[in-house]
Design an enzyme around this catalytic site. Structure first.
Site, PDB file in Angstrom:
ATOM      1  N   LYS A   1       0.276  -1.457   0.032  1.00 44.70           N
ATOM      2  CA  LYS A   1       0.160   0.208  -0.064  1.00 44.70           C
ATOM      3  C   LYS A   1       0.989   1.241   0.212  1.00 44.70           C
ATOM      4  O   LYS A   1       0.678   2.851  -0.254  1.00 44.70           O
ATOM      5  CB  LYS A   1      -0.833   0.208   0.704  1.00 44.70           C
ATOM      6  CG  LYS A   1      -1.654  -1.351   1.323  1.00 44.70           C
ATOM      7  CD  LYS A   1      -2.397  -0.805   2.457  1.00 44.70           C
ATOM      8  CE  LYS A   1      -3.225  -2.813   2.216  1.00 44.70           C
ATOM      9  NZ  LYS A   1      -2.759  -4.177   2.394  1.00 44.70           N
TER      10      LYS A   1
ATOM     11  N   ASP B   1      -3.571  -0.040   8.086  1.00 44.24           N
ATOM     12  CA  ASP B   1      -3.565  -1.789   7.966  1.00 44.24           C
ATOM     13  C   ASP B   1      -3.471  -2.736   9.081  1.00 44.24           C
ATOM     14  O   ASP B   1      -1.977  -2.659   9.187  1.00 44.24           O
ATOM     15  CB  ASP B   1      -3.105  -2.184   6.759  1.00 44.24           C
ATOM     16  CG  ASP B   1      -3.667  -3.536   6.324  1.00 44.24           C
ATOM     17  OD1 ASP B   1      -4.247  -4.185   6.961  1.00 44.24           O
ATOM     18  OD2 ASP B   1      -2.237  -3.845   5.462  1.00 44.24           O
TER      19      ASP B   1
ATOM     20  N   CYS C   1      -7.453  -7.636   6.422  1.00 44.35           N
ATOM     21  CA  CYS C   1      -7.239  -8.554   5.817  1.00 44.35           C
ATOM     22  C   CYS C   1      -8.182  -9.401   7.106  1.00 44.35           C
ATOM     23  O   CYS C   1      -7.363 -10.649   6.812  1.00 44.35           O
ATOM     24  CB  CYS C   1      -5.933  -9.840   5.148  1.00 44.35           C
ATOM     25  SG  CYS C   1      -4.644  -9.394   7.066  1.00 44.35           S
TER      26      CYS C   1
END
Length: 465
Positions: free
Chosen positions: A274, A331, A384
Site C-alpha cells: 500500500k 491496515d 484482511c
C-alpha cells in the site's frame, strides 16, 4: 491426535544428516516445519523465509525449498482430510504429545493423497525417517502400515465431498455461518482449498505488465498471472514495473483519491504494497511500522520500484507526528482469516480469544489514527479478516465514539465496477469465494474489509472523491 499440541519436542536431525538418501532432506525439513507450526504455534511464513527461515530449510536448493513449501502447505490446507484418513487407519488415537509422529504421517499422507508422489517413495521415506529418529523409532511399523493403507484406500480418502467442511475448524465455520450464512461459509471454505493465484500491482502500465508476464488485467487494475514462477524471474521485476499484492489488498488504497502532492500516513505499513500504491499515485508518504526489520525490507522494495517514502520505526500507539496528514491509511493487525488461501496455517494457529484481543488493539489504533487526520481529511481503515468484529463492527464502534467523523461510502467505480465487493453502507467487503465476473480469470481474492471516514471539520479539503 489433538489439533493444537504444544509439547516441547526433542531436537530433530538437520537435513544435512540425511545419509545421502534422495528426497529425505526435503521430507525431514517438511516434518520439522510442520512440527513447529502445530507443536509450537510458529507461523509458517517465519519458517519458510529464504533469508530468515529455519536453517535446514535455507540449506536446501531453491527447487527443494519450493517442494517443502508445497508439502507443508498441503498438509495444513488438507489437515481435516488427513486427520480423518490417519484416524481411520489407527486402532487408537495418537498420544497428544506425539507431534513428530503425527507430522511424519501427515507429510506422507499429503504426498500420497494430494501430491504427485509415488506411493512407494512417500511410504519408504516416511518409514526411513521414523526409523532414524529415536523419538519415533518404535512407531516405524505403524508408519509403514498406516501409509500403505492410505495408499490402498486413496479413492475413498482423497477429495471427499465434505472436504471443505472437514478442512475447516468448527469454530471458524460456525463464525462464518453466523456472519454470512451457511452456504457462503461453505463457499469460503471451498475457496481455501485452492492455492491463491499470483497478483501483481503495476507501477505505471498494466497493459505492458500483462503482456510481459502473460497475465490478465483484472477490472480493478491488478494483473493476474496464472502460472506460479519464482517472482524474481518474471519480466519487469528488476525494472520495478510491479510488485506482488493480492487484488483485494490493492483495493483500500484506491479509496484515497487525488493524492498527488498530498501528505499521507501509511500506518502498520510493512510489507509495503500500500505504501508503494500511495507513492506511485504521487503522495508524500510517511510509512510507519513497529518493526525496523520489516521497514528495511520495505525500503528494499521501494528502491526496486524507484519510489520514495519517509520510513518511521515506531509504535503507532505512542507515535507523535509533527503535523496532521491529508489522508491516513491504517491496515491494522488482525486475525488474517481473509488470507487462509495463502497462509493455510492460520486456522490452526488462531483461536476465538485472538479475535477479542485484536479487536481491542484495532479500536485503540483506529482512535489514535484519527488524531493524525487533518480537518477535511480522509481515514481508511482496513483488515484482511473475515471477522465482523475486526471489520464492520469496528467501523460502527469508531463512528459511535468519534462523532467528528462520518462514513464516506465507496463507489463501484472506485473498485473497478465490482459493486458486489461493497456493502449497502458503502464499505468494502470481499470474500475468498468472490470473483471478478465471467470474463475474468478464476482464482478469487483475499477476504478484506475497508471503511473510509472523513474528518467533517472541513469536508472540502480533499475534494469529493
Amino acid at each position: 491426535m489433538s489439533r493444537s499440541p504444544r509439547r516441547r519436542e526433542a531436537a530433530q536431525p538437520r537435513p544435512a544428516n540425511a545419509g545421502g538418501v534422495p528426497g529425505l532432506p526435503v521430507r525431514l525439513t517438511a516434518v520439522s516445519i510442520l512440527e513447529k507450526v502445530l507443536g509450537r504455534g510458529v507461523a509458517l511464513d517465519a519458517l519458510v523465509d529464504d533469508r530468515s527461515g529455519l536453517p535446514g530449510f535455507r540449506d536446501l536448493p531453491p527447487r527443494d525449498r519450493a517442494l517443502v513449501r508445497q508439502i507443508v502447505a498441503t498438509a495444513l490446507r488438507r489437515r481435516g482430510e488427513i486427520d480423518a484418513a490417519v484416524a481411520r487407519c489407527l486402532d487408537r488415537p495418537l498420544d497428544r504429545g506425539a507431534v513428530r509422529l503425527y507430522a511424519i504421517l501427515a507429510v506422507g499422507a499429503a504426498q500420497i493423497l494430494f501430491l504427485e508422489v509415488a506411493d512407494h517413495a512417500a511410504v519408504s521415506l516416511a518409514v526411513t525417517q521414523a526409523g532414524n529418529d529415536r523419538q519415533t523409532r518404535a512407531a516405524k511399523g505403524l508408519v509403514n502400515s498406516v501409509l500403505r493403507r492410505i495408499a490402498r484406500e486413496r479413492g475413498e480418502l482423497a477429495h471427499r465431498p465434505d472436504a471443505a467442511r472437514l478442512d475447516t475448524p468448527d469454530w471458524l465455520f460456525e463464525r462464518w455461518s453466523a456472519s454470512y450464512g451457511e452456504a457462503a461459509a461453505e463457499a469460503i471454505a471451498a475457496a481455501h482449498l485452492v492455492r491463491a493465484p499470483l497478483d501483481l500491482t503495476p507501477r505505471i502500465d498494466p497493459e505492458a505488465v500483462a503482456a510481459a508476464t502473460g497475465g490478465t488485467i483484472l477490472p480493478t487494475g491488478s494483473v493476474r498471472v496464472e502460472t506460479m514462477p519464482r517472482v524474481s524471474t518474471l519480466p519487469g521485476y528488476d525494472a520495478g514495473a510491479w510488485w506482488v499484492q493480492d487484488a483485494a489488498a490493492a483495493l483500500p488504497a484506491r479509496l484515497l483519491p487525488d493524492l498527488a502532492g498530498r501528505r499521507v500516513a501509511d500506518l502498520c505499513a510493512a510489507p509495503g504494497g500500500k505504501t508503494a500504491q500511495l507513492a506511485a499515485a504521487g503522495a508524500l508518504v510517511t510509512a510507519v511500522d513497529l518493526s525496523p526489520g520489516r521497514l528495511r525490507r520495505l525500503a528494499g522494495n521501494l528502491a526496486r520500484l524507484r519510489l520514495d517514502a519517509e520510513l518511521v520505526a515506531a509504535d503507532l500507539l505512542a507515535w507523535e507526528p509533527e503535523r496532521t496528514f491529508d489522508a491516513v491509511l491504517l491496515d491494522a493487525p488482525c486475525s488474517a482469516t481473509g488470507t487462509i488461501r495463502r497462509h493455510p496455517d492460520i486456522p490452526w494457529l488462531k483461536s476465538p480469544a485472538d479475535m477479542v484481543s485484536l479487536a481491542d488493539l484495532q479500536a485503540r489504533m483506529l482512535a489514535r489514527a484519527a488524531r493524525f487526520v487533518a480537518p477535511g481529511g480522509r481515514l481508511v481503515y482496513c483488515t484482511c479478516s473475515l471477522e465482523p468484529e475486526e471489520g464492520e463492527r469496528q467501523a460502527d464502534r469508531f463512528l459511535e465514539a468519534n462523532p467528528g467523523f462520518r462514513l464516506e461510502p465507496a463507489t463501484a467505480d472506485e473498485v473497478g465496477g465490482m459493486a458486489h465487493f461493497l456493502s449497502p453502507a458503502g464499505t468494502l467487503r470481499t470474500l475468498p469465494s468472490m470473483n471478478f465476473g465471467e470474463s475474468s480469470p478464476a482464482g478469487g481474492l483475499d477476504g478484506f474489509f475497508a471503511a473510509r471516514f472523513v474528518n467533517t471539520a472541513d469536508s472540502d479539503m480533499l475534494g469529493t472523491g
